[in-house]
Each structure stands twice: as structure tokens, then as C-alpha cells.
Write a protein that holds these residues in place. Structure first.
Motif, PDB file in Angstrom:
ATOM      1  N   ASP A 220       6.299  -2.825   3.744  1.00 12.77           N
ATOM      2  CA  ASP A 220       7.355  -1.914   4.108  1.00 12.77           C
ATOM      3  C   ASP A 220       8.037  -1.549   2.648  1.00 12.77           C
ATOM      4  OD1 ASP A 220       6.986  -1.899   6.770  1.00 12.77           O
ATOM      5  OD2 ASP A 220       8.755  -2.874   7.100  1.00 12.77           O
TER       6      ASP A 220
ATOM      7  N   GLY B 216      -3.146   8.469  -2.350  1.00 14.51           N
ATOM      8  CA  GLY B 216      -3.962   9.303  -1.835  1.00 14.51           C
ATOM      9  C   GLY B 216      -5.334   8.650  -1.799  1.00 14.51           C
TER      10      GLY B 216
ATOM     11  N   ALA C 276       5.988   5.096  -1.255  1.00 14.37           N
ATOM     12  CA  ALA C 276       5.210   6.133  -1.053  1.00 14.37           C
ATOM     13  C   ALA C 276       6.037   7.468  -0.216  1.00 14.37           C
ATOM     14  CB  ALA C 276       3.890   5.799  -0.047  1.00 14.37           C
ATOM     15  N   GLN C 277       6.817   7.075   0.357  1.00 11.90           N
ATOM     16  CA  GLN C 277       7.757   8.203   1.177  1.00 11.90           C
ATOM     17  C   GLN C 277       8.506   8.796   0.171  1.00 11.90           C
ATOM     18  OE1 GLN C 277       9.574   6.151   4.407  1.00 11.90           O
ATOM     19  NE2 GLN C 277       7.933   6.276   5.670  1.00 11.90           N
TER      20      GLN C 277
ATOM     21  N   GLY D 130      -4.709   0.950   3.778  1.00  5.82           N
ATOM     22  CA  GLY D 130      -3.728   1.946   4.412  1.00  5.82           C
ATOM     23  C   GLY D 130      -2.628   2.338   3.427  1.00  5.82           C
ATOM     24  N   GLU D 131      -1.856   1.238   2.970  1.00  7.53           N
ATOM     25  CA  GLU D 131      -0.863   1.328   2.036  1.00  7.53           C
ATOM     26  C   GLU D 131      -1.072   1.928   0.862  1.00  7.53           C
ATOM     27  OE1 GLU D 131       1.336  -2.484   3.964  1.00  7.53           O
ATOM     28  OE2 GLU D 131       0.287  -3.079   2.057  1.00  7.53           O
TER      29      GLU D 131
ATOM     30  N   THR E 124       5.509   1.256   1.430  1.00  5.91           N
ATOM     31  CA  THR E 124       5.553   2.604   2.210  1.00  5.91           C
ATOM     32  C   THR E 124       6.906   3.304   1.730  1.00  5.91           C
ATOM     33  OG1 THR E 124       4.263   1.600   4.377  1.00  5.91           O
ATOM     34  CG2 THR E 124       5.820   3.508   4.627  1.00  5.91           C
TER      35      THR E 124
ATOM     36  N   TRP F 268       9.704   5.757  -6.566  1.00  5.89           N
ATOM     37  CA  TRP F 268       8.678   5.766  -7.762  1.00  5.89           C
ATOM     38  C   TRP F 268       8.922   5.569  -9.337  1.00  5.89           C
ATOM     39  CZ3 TRP F 268       3.666   6.266  -5.541  1.00  5.89           C
ATOM     40  CH2 TRP F 268       2.656   6.523  -6.525  1.00  5.89           C
TER      41      TRP F 268
ATOM     42  N   PRO G  35      -0.895  -3.742  -1.801  1.00  6.45           N
ATOM     43  CA  PRO G  35      -1.262  -2.829  -0.898  1.00  6.45           C
ATOM     44  C   PRO G  35      -2.561  -3.007  -0.215  1.00  6.45           C
ATOM     45  CG  PRO G  35      -1.830  -1.776  -2.792  1.00  6.45           C
ATOM     46  CD  PRO G  35      -1.040  -2.874  -3.161  1.00  6.45           C
TER      47      PRO G  35
ATOM     48  N   THR H 241      -3.784   4.173   0.168  1.00  6.66           N
ATOM     49  CA  THR H 241      -3.791   5.515   0.175  1.00  6.66           C
ATOM     50  C   THR H 241      -2.435   6.344   0.424  1.00  6.66           C
ATOM     51  OG1 THR H 241      -5.955   5.137   1.461  1.00  6.66           O
ATOM     52  CG2 THR H 241      -4.884   7.580   1.918  1.00  6.66           C
ATOM     53  N   ARG H 242      -1.476   5.627   1.148  1.00  2.27           N
ATOM     54  CA  ARG H 242      -0.272   6.391   1.045  1.00  2.27           C
ATOM     55  C   ARG H 242       0.318   6.589  -0.273  1.00  2.27           C
ATOM     56  NH1 ARG H 242       0.221   3.422   6.128  1.00  2.27           N
ATOM     57  NH2 ARG H 242       0.917   1.671   5.301  1.00  2.27           N
ATOM     58  N   LEU H 243       0.153   5.469  -1.088  1.00  4.24           N
ATOM     59  CA  LEU H 243       0.514   5.572  -2.380  1.00  4.24           C
ATOM     60  C   LEU H 243      -0.131   6.473  -3.453  1.00  4.24           C
ATOM     61  CD1 LEU H 243       1.375   1.680  -2.711  1.00  4.24           C
ATOM     62  CD2 LEU H 243       2.966   3.339  -3.116  1.00  4.24           C
TER      63      LEU H 243
END
Length: 285
Positions: free
Chosen positions: A129, A168, A135-136, A161-162, A132, A144, A158, A164-166
Motif C-alpha cells: 500500500d 507506467g 504512485a497516486q 502491478g505495483e 500505491t 514521490w 513492487p 506499473t502504477r509507479l
């Protein structure tokens, strides 16, 4: 750029106690717990950190979560966090912290992650989390930028999935390049988990491992890896080396368990794996 395949040689470099060691000299690890129904991830990470050699491991939790933890924990200290207390102040006496497993994704949790990133001046592992939330925050966001500004060792762990959120979308055939780019962007060690795991450092070091078994695709196994790395960080092992050693130990334990593996099995398998690594002078027989 320096690249190598992670092997048993990296695992053999983990810290070992001496005859003069005691629980505090072996390192103090804190793991931050999430809500009262999400205590499992932190418990797995804490148990793994304990198994890998940290001498004093504590779970920091809200009063509601602390009550749940108290029903299960006999070997880890539980620290109850009151609403007015910051996480960084509670972690001041610890040598390393694991933050993120099942921690939560609200604004309050984002503030806690920012507090730890900015206010904890020692090795910090960010997982689940926490990733995430970073990333948000976005590349121009406070979380960041706070990670980029840290001078103490920082490790991000990560899964795809994590990641890619961070970072791309990325070409799976160029996983090592994507991992290194994120490590250099954030100034942090990145452990990009998967069937092939890559450990990337901002200085250009890259290490890979394809030892992972598909039976490791089970909830909580990543929390165990986070705890293993955290436990080694608490013992003052350098961050890149700690990540590489933990990746090998984690995968080796998983392969020994094989079919039917759950996260708790990894922790139970660790003593046998570690016994194969321990220097001859420390053996129990």
C-alpha cells in the motif's frame, strides 16, 4: 552498469551473531500494522524479520489493531500508537522499518507514509500500500519527491502491478532496464518481483534471480520477502546486498516447500535454509 545473477554466495554474506551478541546488538526492526482486519501482512513481515536474525522486532499498531495482535503475538513486542503520535517518533529507536503491507490507502495513511519517508533517518522498506500511495502522489507529488530527497537507504519491493502504477507500462523483455530507470529516478533500491526478480540500485548495479517457484504465487509471500529484507537492514547489512540475499533465501525456502505453499510455510522453512548458510563455527553440533 554492473549486472550479476544472485546466488548462494550473496546469501552467505548475511550478518551472523558472535558470542558477545545480544538481542539489541542484533538489530531492532519495526513493522507498521494496518487496520484491525488487516494485521496479517505486518505479522508475516515481522516474523520473517525475526527469523532472519533481527534481535528485537516490534509491531506498531493502533489500539484496535494492537488488541488483535495481542491475541496472537508471543515473540514480537506490540507498540500501541495513540492518535496524536507520529510514526516517525515511535520508530526513532529502531534500526530499520517495514511500512506498507495491508497498511491502507486513505489520506491519513498517505500522511503517515510521508511522515516516515521524511522523518525516519534510517533504512526504510516500502511495500504494498505504501507503493500505491507513492504512485497516486505522482511524479510531482510530495510523496514521490520525499522519496527522491531521502539520504538514508530506501528499498521499494513492487510486484508487476505495483511497478506499473509507479513507472507506467514497460516491455516485459526489458524488465531490468525499467527497474534500473525507476531506481535511478527515485534514488532507491528497487526489488521488482516476479518469476524473474530484478534488484536495481541507483548506481547502476543490477542483479537477477529466476529461482522463484510458481507455488510462491500466494497471498502474503511478498510480505515475507519485505520482512526478510527489513530484518537484514536492521542488522546493518547494506541495502542492495540485503535485498539480493533475501531474494535468494526467500526463493530457496519456497522451492523447499513446493506445492501447497502458503506464506507461513516460508517462515517455517527458513531455519533449515539458514542452517545451510551458517559458518561452521556457529553450527549447533
Amino acid at each position: 552498469m554492473t549486472e550479476f545473477v544472485i546466488s548462494i554466495e550473496q546469501a552467505r554474506t548475511i550478518p551472523w551473531p558472535s558470542a558477545q551478541s545480544h538481542k539489541h546488538s542484533r538489530g531492532r526492526l519495526a513493522v507498521i500494522c494496518g487496520g484491525k482486519l488487516q494485521t496479517g501482512g505486518a505479522r508475516l513481515a515481522a516474523a520473517a524479520g525475526h527469523r532472519i536474525g533481527a534481535g528485537w522486532v516490534s509491531l506498531i499498531a493502533s489500539p484496535e489493531s494492537a488488541t488483535i495482535l495481542a491475541c496472537h503475538e508471543t515473540e514480537r513486542l506490540i507498540i500501541e500508537r495513540l492518535p496524536e503520535q507520529s510514526l516517525s517518533s515511535l520508530c526513532a529507536d529502531f534500526d530499520a522499518v517495514v511500512l506498507g503491507p495491508a497498511f491502507g490507502l486513505t489520506g491519513d495513511q498517505a500522511s503517515d507514509v510521508l511522515d516516515m519517508v521524511m522523518g525516519f533517518p534510517k533504512p526504510l522498506l516500502l511495500d504494498a500500500d505504501a507503493l500505491t500511495l507513492i504512485a497516486q502522489s505522482g511524479h510531482d507529488g510530495p510523496l514521490w519527491q520525499a522519496v527522491q530527497a531521502r539520504t538514508a537507504p530506501t528499498i521499494l519491493t513492487p510486484h508487476s502491478g505495483e511497478f506499473t502504477r509507479l513507472a507506467g507500462p514497460f516491455d516485459p523483455d526489458k524488465k531490468e532496464e525499467a527497474s534500473l530507470m525507476l531506481a535511478q529516478d527515485l534514488g532507491a533500491i528497487v526489488v521488482h518481483k516476479g518469476a524473474e526478480t530484478w534488484v536495481a540500485a541507483p548506481d547502476g548495479r543490477l542483479a537477477s534471480s529466476d529461482l522463484a517457484t510458481p507455488f510462491c504465487a500466494s497471498a502474503g509471500t511478498g510480505d515475507v520477502l519485505a520482512g526478510l529484507i527489513g530484518g537484514l537492514l536492521a542488522q546493518s547489512m547494506p541495502a542492495f546486498e540485503a535485498a539480493c540475499a533475501a531474494v535468494w533465501i526467500h526463493a530457496t525456502a519456497a522451492n523447499r516447500v513446493g506445492p501447497g505453499l502458503t506464506a507461513g510455510d516460508l517462515i517455517a522453512a527458513l531455519p533449515a535454509v539458514l542452517n545451510d548458510l551458517v559458518p561452521a563455527g556457529l553450527r549447533a553440533w
